[in-house]
Design a protein around this motif. Structure first.
Motif, PDB file in Angstrom:
ATOM      1  N   ALA A 129       0.703  -1.048  -0.056  1.00  0.00           N
ATOM      2  CA  ALA A 129      -0.079  -0.001  -0.030  1.00  0.00           C
ATOM      3  C   ALA A 129       0.947   1.377  -0.024  1.00  0.00           C
ATOM      4  CB  ALA A 129      -0.988  -0.067   1.147  1.00  0.00           C
ATOM      5  N   ASP A 130       0.361   2.344  -0.353  1.00  0.00           N
ATOM      6  CA  ASP A 130       1.211   3.540  -0.096  1.00  0.00           C
ATOM      7  C   ASP A 130       1.038   4.093   1.338  1.00  0.00           C
ATOM      8  OD1 ASP A 130       1.757   4.305  -2.978  1.00  0.00           O
ATOM      9  OD2 ASP A 130      -0.191   4.070  -3.418  1.00  0.00           O
ATOM     10  N   ILE A 131      -0.190   4.119   1.956  1.00  0.00           N
ATOM     11  CA  ILE A 131      -0.439   4.537   3.224  1.00  0.00           C
ATOM     12  C   ILE A 131      -1.212   3.605   4.005  1.00  0.00           C
ATOM     13  CG2 ILE A 131      -1.286   6.327   4.662  1.00  0.00           C
ATOM     14  CD1 ILE A 131      -0.795   8.293   2.235  1.00  0.00           C
ATOM     15  N   ILE A 132      -0.998   3.136   5.332  1.00  0.00           N
ATOM     16  CA  ILE A 132      -1.766   2.278   6.136  1.00  0.00           C
ATOM     17  C   ILE A 132      -2.195   3.221   7.377  1.00  0.00           C
ATOM     18  CG2 ILE A 132      -1.605   0.457   7.681  1.00  0.00           C
ATOM     19  CD1 ILE A 132       0.594  -0.551   5.965  1.00  0.00           C
ATOM     20  N   VAL A 133      -3.528   3.115   7.464  1.00  0.00           N
ATOM     21  CA  VAL A 133      -3.974   3.802   8.824  1.00  0.00           C
ATOM     22  C   VAL A 133      -4.506   2.768   9.701  1.00  0.00           C
ATOM     23  CG1 VAL A 133      -6.021   5.272   9.486  1.00  0.00           C
ATOM     24  CG2 VAL A 133      -5.099   5.634   7.401  1.00  0.00           C
ATOM     25  N   VAL A 134      -3.941   2.844  10.922  1.00  0.00           N
ATOM     26  CA  VAL A 134      -4.423   1.768  11.864  1.00  0.00           C
ATOM     27  C   VAL A 134      -5.633   2.278  12.647  1.00  0.00           C
ATOM     28  CG1 VAL A 134      -3.368   0.427  13.759  1.00  0.00           C
ATOM     29  CG2 VAL A 134      -1.869   1.170  11.930  1.00  0.00           C
ATOM     30  N   GLY A 135      -6.851   1.584  12.663  1.00  0.00           N
ATOM     31  CA  GLY A 135      -7.945   2.317  13.282  1.00  0.00           C
ATOM     32  C   GLY A 135      -8.873   2.556  12.506  1.00  0.00           C
ATOM     33  N   ALA A 136     -10.162   2.128  12.623  1.00  0.00           N
ATOM     34  CA  ALA A 136     -11.330   2.595  11.773  1.00  0.00           C
ATOM     35  C   ALA A 136     -12.644   2.938  12.679  1.00  0.00           C
ATOM     36  CB  ALA A 136     -11.771   1.299  10.991  1.00  0.00           C
ATOM     37  N   GLY A 137     -12.118   3.931  13.529  1.00  0.00           N
ATOM     38  CA  GLY A 137     -13.030   4.936  14.007  1.00  0.00           C
ATOM     39  C   GLY A 137     -13.282   6.121  13.240  1.00  0.00           C
ATOM     40  N   VAL A 138     -14.118   7.070  13.899  1.00  0.00           N
ATOM     41  CA  VAL A 138     -14.270   7.890  12.981  1.00  0.00           C
ATOM     42  C   VAL A 138     -13.002   8.724  12.460  1.00  0.00           C
ATOM     43  CG1 VAL A 138     -14.569   9.830  14.923  1.00  0.00           C
ATOM     44  CG2 VAL A 138     -16.051  10.242  12.693  1.00  0.00           C
ATOM     45  N   MET A 139     -11.907   8.702  13.357  1.00  0.00           N
ATOM     46  CA  MET A 139     -10.671   9.509  12.986  1.00  0.00           C
ATOM     47  C   MET A 139     -10.086   8.789  12.016  1.00  0.00           C
ATOM     48  SD  MET A 139      -9.933  12.729  14.091  1.00  0.00           S
ATOM     49  CE  MET A 139     -10.732  12.543  15.810  1.00  0.00           C
ATOM     50  N   GLU A 185      -8.312  -2.635  11.013  1.00  0.00           N
ATOM     51  CA  GLU A 185      -8.972  -2.346  12.134  1.00  0.00           C
ATOM     52  C   GLU A 185      -9.506  -3.705  12.846  1.00  0.00           C
ATOM     53  OE1 GLU A 185     -11.276  -1.855  15.390  1.00  0.00           O
ATOM     54  OE2 GLU A 185     -10.242  -0.174  14.066  1.00  0.00           O
ATOM     55  N   GLN A 186      -8.909  -4.029  14.294  1.00  0.00           N
ATOM     56  CA  GLN A 186      -8.855  -5.283  14.941  1.00  0.00           C
ATOM     57  C   GLN A 186     -10.429  -5.659  15.050  1.00  0.00           C
ATOM     58  OE1 GLN A 186      -7.524  -5.121  18.653  1.00  0.00           O
ATOM     59  NE2 GLN A 186      -8.678  -3.132  19.276  1.00  0.00           N
ATOM     60  N   THR A 187     -11.446  -4.766  14.976  1.00  0.00           N
ATOM     61  CA  THR A 187     -12.912  -5.200  15.149  1.00  0.00           C
ATOM     62  C   THR A 187     -13.816  -4.856  14.000  1.00  0.00           C
ATOM     63  OG1 THR A 187     -13.217  -3.464  16.671  1.00  0.00           O
ATOM     64  CG2 THR A 187     -12.521  -5.503  17.671  1.00  0.00           C
ATOM     65  N   ALA A 188     -14.461  -3.839  14.006  1.00  0.00           N
ATOM     66  CA  ALA A 188     -15.347  -3.386  13.012  1.00  0.00           C
ATOM     67  C   ALA A 188     -15.395  -1.718  12.973  1.00  0.00           C
ATOM     68  CB  ALA A 188     -16.739  -3.851  13.255  1.00  0.00           C
ATOM     69  N   LEU A 189     -15.943  -1.338  12.060  1.00  0.00           N
ATOM     70  CA  LEU A 189     -16.107   0.124  11.846  1.00  0.00           C
ATOM     71  C   LEU A 189     -16.735   0.932  13.257  1.00  0.00           C
ATOM     72  CD1 LEU A 189     -15.670   2.582   9.863  1.00  0.00           C
ATOM     73  CD2 LEU A 189     -17.949   2.060   9.172  1.00  0.00           C
ATOM     74  N   ALA A 242     -16.243   0.792  16.293  1.00  0.00           N
ATOM     75  CA  ALA A 242     -16.599  -0.313  17.262  1.00  0.00           C
ATOM     76  C   ALA A 242     -16.129  -0.072  18.504  1.00  0.00           C
ATOM     77  CB  ALA A 242     -16.045  -1.816  17.082  1.00  0.00           C
ATOM     78  N   ALA A 243     -15.196   0.963  18.780  1.00  0.00           N
ATOM     79  CA  ALA A 243     -14.765   1.447  20.266  1.00  0.00           C
ATOM     80  C   ALA A 243     -15.349   2.762  20.548  1.00  0.00           C
ATOM     81  CB  ALA A 243     -13.342   1.418  20.144  1.00  0.00           C
ATOM     82  N   ALA A 244     -14.432   3.701  20.851  1.00  0.00           N
ATOM     83  CA  ALA A 244     -14.878   5.161  21.308  1.00  0.00           C
ATOM     84  C   ALA A 244     -15.984   5.850  20.456  1.00  0.00           C
ATOM     85  CB  ALA A 244     -13.521   5.931  21.461  1.00  0.00           C
ATOM     86  N   THR A 245     -15.850   5.736  19.163  1.00  0.00           N
ATOM     87  CA  THR A 245     -16.909   6.420  18.416  1.00  0.00           C
ATOM     88  C   THR A 245     -18.056   5.955  18.487  1.00  0.00           C
ATOM     89  OG1 THR A 245     -15.099   6.717  16.493  1.00  0.00           O
ATOM     90  CG2 THR A 245     -17.292   6.723  15.937  1.00  0.00           C
ATOM     91  N   ASP A 270     -24.677  12.066  14.628  1.00  0.00           N
ATOM     92  CA  ASP A 270     -24.668  10.758  15.131  1.00  0.00           C
ATOM     93  C   ASP A 270     -23.145  10.353  14.719  1.00  0.00           C
ATOM     94  OD1 ASP A 270     -24.330   7.699  14.548  1.00  0.00           O
ATOM     95  OD2 ASP A 270     -26.683   7.932  15.037  1.00  0.00           O
ATOM     96  N   PRO A 271     -22.350   9.794  15.504  1.00  0.00           N
ATOM     97  CA  PRO A 271     -20.980   9.242  15.443  1.00  0.00           C
ATOM     98  C   PRO A 271     -20.631   8.130  14.502  1.00  0.00           C
ATOM     99  CG  PRO A 271     -21.204   9.937  17.755  1.00  0.00           C
ATOM    100  CD  PRO A 271     -22.491  10.039  17.201  1.00  0.00           C
TER     101      PRO A 271
END
Length: 394
Positions: free
Chosen positions: A5-15, A35-39, A41-44, A148-149
């Motif tokens: 990939a060109d860029i990897i983003v770790v974490g699929a919360g809203v950020m 993302e370890q779980t789902a879109l 899924a945590a703080a968002t 709605d987050p």
């Protein structure tokens, strides 16, 4: 070697979803989100979704205002529903905080934020049932409110996918891969790898654990936040969000007429050192919250407790985020939002794109203030006009 990939983003919360969309929109190449779980899924998914610009730090107030504009126009500009309700935001302070409060409102107005001072009795037009005698001064943001987050994260996800962003769910990142002092990718729990020249970690409370093996201290802790839902016995569906800086409590009305109540008192935080964020609410929290609520709304004698839940803030020592490059080349961070992240999320993606374009430099003072090194430099972000009880949280 692994997938490329060109860029990897770790974490699929809203950020993470906001960052991925912004980078794809600006044609940064192939962006992959892991993302370890789902879109969301945590703080968002646990966020109260309040939109307000009442901050004592000018850059945060400005960013919140820019974010608010995005939420207001998301449907018209992008064709996405983020659940924005412009019900307004009402905030009140006591006599000890009146001078600081007035100074903060003046600062916000200088930034073209729509906020107006109010005398407490005038606020009764917005919240007729509210007891206001212990407020000295109040302010109202007519365009504030809620969104709605989860819908917002989903909007960034869908828009990013349309631009070619790839998402991989169900596998946590176990380590950041390095070559010398440069990060070159990530390894997943199943042993698979993604290789890229740029890795952006937006993993909330899991962020420090990824940096620790590299010898990089990221001062983020998990702080429990409890919320409860009540039926006040009267329909408050169109009442504005309220922030009570006297009792350190806030509330947001729901479409069905119920009320979500949260705690703004962070003087004695409940830290979560290991494992997932606790679920549910404690009896002590419910009792304190009800006492404060009944002081503020004494006529709600028939109010009913409907339940509650907990989430975890990703908190830094100054309750402000870390955004930008790390000491390792190619490795970036966007974490530690300390309860402010959702309302800022539309702004963080474009800010991260500007930072990537600048390499290991900060392109503006606005992004520079969020640098990781400020903690070692003892240059914490602080409000010039802090409140006695709420302190730097506001």
């Amino acid at each position: 070697m692994g997938q490329l990939a060109d860029i990897i983003v770790v974490g699929a919360g809203v950020m993470g979803a906001s960052i991925a969309h912004a980078l794809a929109e600006r044609q940064f190449g192939q962006v992959v989100v892991v993302e370890q779980t789902a879109l969301a899924a945590a703080a968002t998914g646990q966020s109260s979704g309040v939109l307000r610009c009442h901050y004592g730090i000018p850059v945060l107030a400005k960013m919140a205002n820019q974010g608010l504009s995005w939420f207001k126009h998301a449907k018209a500009q992008y064709g996405v529903d983020v659940g924005y309700r412009g019900i307004g935001y009402l905030v009140g302070a006591g006599p000890d905080d009146e001078e600081a409060f007035r100074s903060n409102i003046a600062m916000q107005q200088a930034l073209n934020i729509r906020t107006n001072l109010m005398l407490p009795h005038e606020a009764k037009e917005l919240w007729p049932d509210m007891e206001v005698s212990d407020f000295a001064i109040m302010a109202y943001e007519p365009e504030g409110g809620v969104a709605d987050p989860t819908l917002t994260a989903t909007a960034f996800y869908e828009m990013g996918k349309q631009l070619g962003v790839r998402y991989q769910f169900g596998q946590p990142v176990t380590q950041l891969l390095t070559q010398g002092d440069r990060v070159i990718g990530v390894e997943m729990a199943d042993g698979s790898r993604w290789m890229a020249n740029v890795v952006i970690v937006a993993a909330g409370t899991n962020t420090p654990g990824l940096f620790d093996p590299l010898g990089i201290e990221v001062p983020i802790r998990a702080q429990r936040a409890q919320l409860m839902l009540i039926n006040p016995g009267v329909n408050v569906g169109k009442r504005p969000v309220f922030s009570d800086l006297v009792q350190l409590q806030y509330g947001r009305s729901e479409v069905n007429g119920t009320l979500l109540i949260g705690n703004s008192d962070h003087r004695d935080p409940e830290w979560v050192s290991k494992g997932p964020c606790p679920q549910g609410v404690t009896d002590d929290f419910v009792q304190r919250a009800i006492e404060r609520l009944m002081h503020r709304f004494p006529r709600w004698e028939g109010a009913q407790f409907l339940g509650g839940y907990s989430g975890c803030y990703e908190v830094t020592p100054d309750y402000n985020p870390i955004i930008g490059p790390s000491p390792n080349s190619g490795l970036y961070i966007a974490a530690g939002f300390s309860g402010h992240g959702f309302k800022l999320s539309p702004v963080i993606g474009p800010m991260m794109a500007e930072i990537l374009n600048a390499g290991n430099r900060y392109p503006s003072l606005e992004s520079y203030v969020f640098r990781l090194s400020r903690f070692e430099e003892h240059d914490l972000l602080k409000s010039q006009y802090a409140y006695g009880k709420a302190g730097q949280m506001r």
